[in-house]
Scaffold this active site. Sequence first.
Site, PDB file in Angstrom:
ATOM      1  N   ASP A  79      -4.939  -3.465  -4.135  1.00  0.00           N
ATOM      2  CA  ASP A  79      -6.356  -3.230  -4.418  1.00  0.00           C
ATOM      3  C   ASP A  79      -6.425  -1.894  -5.159  1.00  0.00           C
ATOM      4  O   ASP A  79      -6.345  -0.835  -4.537  1.00  0.00           O
ATOM      5  CB  ASP A  79      -7.154  -3.170  -3.105  1.00  0.00           C
ATOM      6  CG  ASP A  79      -8.657  -2.992  -3.348  1.00  0.00           C
ATOM      7  OD1 ASP A  79      -9.025  -2.348  -4.348  1.00  0.00           O
ATOM      8  OD2 ASP A  79      -9.452  -3.496  -2.540  1.00  0.00           O
ATOM      9  N   TRP A 104      -0.250   1.399   2.138  1.00  0.00           N
ATOM     10  CA  TRP A 104      -0.626   0.085   2.662  1.00  0.00           C
ATOM     11  C   TRP A 104       0.553  -0.839   2.389  1.00  0.00           C
ATOM     12  O   TRP A 104       1.122  -0.819   1.291  1.00  0.00           O
ATOM     13  CB  TRP A 104      -1.895  -0.377   1.932  1.00  0.00           C
ATOM     14  CG  TRP A 104      -2.139  -1.854   1.873  1.00  0.00           C
ATOM     15  CD1 TRP A 104      -1.999  -2.655   0.792  1.00  0.00           C
ATOM     16  CD2 TRP A 104      -2.586  -2.679   2.944  1.00  0.00           C
ATOM     17  NE1 TRP A 104      -2.332  -3.932   1.114  1.00  0.00           N
ATOM     18  CE2 TRP A 104      -2.699  -3.988   2.433  1.00  0.00           C
ATOM     19  CE3 TRP A 104      -2.905  -2.448   4.278  1.00  0.00           C
ATOM     20  CZ2 TRP A 104      -3.118  -5.051   3.205  1.00  0.00           C
ATOM     21  CZ3 TRP A 104      -3.320  -3.520   5.054  1.00  0.00           C
ATOM     22  CH2 TRP A 104      -3.417  -4.799   4.520  1.00  0.00           C
ATOM     23  N   ASP A 123      -0.807   4.939  -3.415  1.00  0.00           N
ATOM     24  CA  ASP A 123      -1.807   5.383  -4.391  1.00  0.00           C
ATOM     25  C   ASP A 123      -1.274   6.597  -5.155  1.00  0.00           C
ATOM     26  O   ASP A 123      -0.508   7.400  -4.611  1.00  0.00           O
ATOM     27  CB  ASP A 123      -3.119   5.741  -3.674  1.00  0.00           C
ATOM     28  CG  ASP A 123      -3.873   4.488  -3.229  1.00  0.00           C
ATOM     29  OD1 ASP A 123      -3.535   3.392  -3.732  1.00  0.00           O
ATOM     30  OD2 ASP A 123      -4.779   4.609  -2.385  1.00  0.00           O
ATOM     31  N   TRP A 155      -5.730   5.911  -0.007  1.00  0.00           N
ATOM     32  CA  TRP A 155      -4.574   6.505   0.682  1.00  0.00           C
ATOM     33  C   TRP A 155      -4.277   7.920   0.216  1.00  0.00           C
ATOM     34  O   TRP A 155      -3.389   8.583   0.752  1.00  0.00           O
ATOM     35  CB  TRP A 155      -3.334   5.617   0.519  1.00  0.00           C
ATOM     36  CG  TRP A 155      -3.536   4.279   1.163  1.00  0.00           C
ATOM     37  CD1 TRP A 155      -3.711   3.088   0.539  1.00  0.00           C
ATOM     38  CD2 TRP A 155      -3.638   4.019   2.567  1.00  0.00           C
ATOM     39  NE1 TRP A 155      -3.918   2.088   1.458  1.00  0.00           N
ATOM     40  CE2 TRP A 155      -3.863   2.634   2.717  1.00  0.00           C
ATOM     41  CE3 TRP A 155      -3.562   4.802   3.717  1.00  0.00           C
ATOM     42  CZ2 TRP A 155      -4.025   2.020   3.958  1.00  0.00           C
ATOM     43  CZ3 TRP A 155      -3.717   4.194   4.960  1.00  0.00           C
ATOM     44  CH2 TRP A 155      -3.936   2.831   5.072  1.00  0.00           C
ATOM     45  N   TYR A 164      -8.367   9.714  -6.400  1.00  0.00           N
ATOM     46  CA  TYR A 164      -7.550   8.518  -6.609  1.00  0.00           C
ATOM     47  C   TYR A 164      -7.443   8.195  -8.101  1.00  0.00           C
ATOM     48  O   TYR A 164      -8.441   8.212  -8.818  1.00  0.00           O
ATOM     49  CB  TYR A 164      -8.164   7.338  -5.857  1.00  0.00           C
ATOM     50  CG  TYR A 164      -7.568   6.005  -6.263  1.00  0.00           C
ATOM     51  CD1 TYR A 164      -6.311   5.618  -5.799  1.00  0.00           C
ATOM     52  CD2 TYR A 164      -8.245   5.143  -7.134  1.00  0.00           C
ATOM     53  CE1 TYR A 164      -5.752   4.403  -6.184  1.00  0.00           C
ATOM     54  CE2 TYR A 164      -7.692   3.930  -7.516  1.00  0.00           C
ATOM     55  CZ  TYR A 164      -6.448   3.572  -7.041  1.00  0.00           C
ATOM     56  OH  TYR A 164      -5.885   2.378  -7.415  1.00  0.00           O
ATOM     57  N   THR A 167      -2.413   2.765  -8.534  1.00  0.00           N
ATOM     58  CA  THR A 167      -1.554   2.327  -7.424  1.00  0.00           C
ATOM     59  C   THR A 167      -0.241   1.758  -7.954  1.00  0.00           C
ATOM     60  O   THR A 167      -0.227   1.078  -8.990  1.00  0.00           O
ATOM     61  CB  THR A 167      -2.288   1.242  -6.583  1.00  0.00           C
ATOM     62  OG1 THR A 167      -3.554   1.764  -6.182  1.00  0.00           O
ATOM     63  CG2 THR A 167      -1.501   0.839  -5.352  1.00  0.00           C
TER      64      THR A 167
HETATM   65  N1  ABN Z   1      -5.894   2.009  -2.274  1.00  0.00           N
HETATM   66  C1  ABN Z   1      -6.721   1.886  -3.399  1.00  0.00           C
HETATM   67  C2  ABN Z   1      -8.088   2.403  -3.196  1.00  0.00           C
HETATM   68  C3  ABN Z   1      -8.389   3.694  -3.585  1.00  0.00           C
HETATM   69  C4  ABN Z   1      -9.670   4.168  -3.425  1.00  0.00           C
HETATM   70  C5  ABN Z   1     -10.625   3.381  -2.824  1.00  0.00           C
HETATM   71  C6  ABN Z   1     -10.299   2.097  -2.423  1.00  0.00           C
HETATM   72  C7  ABN Z   1      -9.033   1.606  -2.610  1.00  0.00           C
END
Ligand code: ABN
Length: 178
Positions: A79, A104, A123, A155, A164, A167
């Site tokens: 995700d 994750w 991430d 994460w 963020y 990923t």
């Molecule tokens: N693990 C990806 C993610 C980052 C920020 C918010 C939701 C999902």
Amino acid sequence: MSRLDRWFTHSSRTLARGTSRRGFLARLGTAVLGGAALPLLPIARPARATREPAPGEPDPGTPEGDPTGCGYWRYCAIDGFLASCCGGTHTSCPPGAEMSPITWLGTCRNPADGKEYVISYNDCCGKAECGRCFCARHEDDKPVYYSHKSNDINWCMGSESVVYNSTVAVVVGVATER
Ligand code: ABN
């Protein structure tokens, strides 16, 4: 010789020539040799079909598929934005981003060997959100209120910066059970 006699003589000779053993063998030889030579003739073959592989399906060009596409096998429980579209690769963060130590985990099947692998979705943190190749696949993922079973978590919370970016999907082992 009468005209009728001449006609009969001519017709019987023509028939005899056409049905001689030698004539038959000659035609048989032509058929056998001609048949054997057929596969050597140039044949127009259709060009390789080019279409996007379906999610999870390996790319015909590579045995494991394309790591910049959401259908790539390792992304079955991802995700986020694919680091491979953001200046990194599927296993390394883009320059200037730090890989989160908390991750994750998912379990995905590699179509190249049919085995299940444990995948760590780390991430990439400390750089503005990438915004390219968003990919959300939810194999074995649970709603976010089961936070330990949801992939929809930032994460980067455990990193130096909570910002963020994207990923990665790193193989951490072979799954022994599901
Ligand atoms: N693990 C990806 C993610 C980052 C920020 C918010 C939701 C999902």
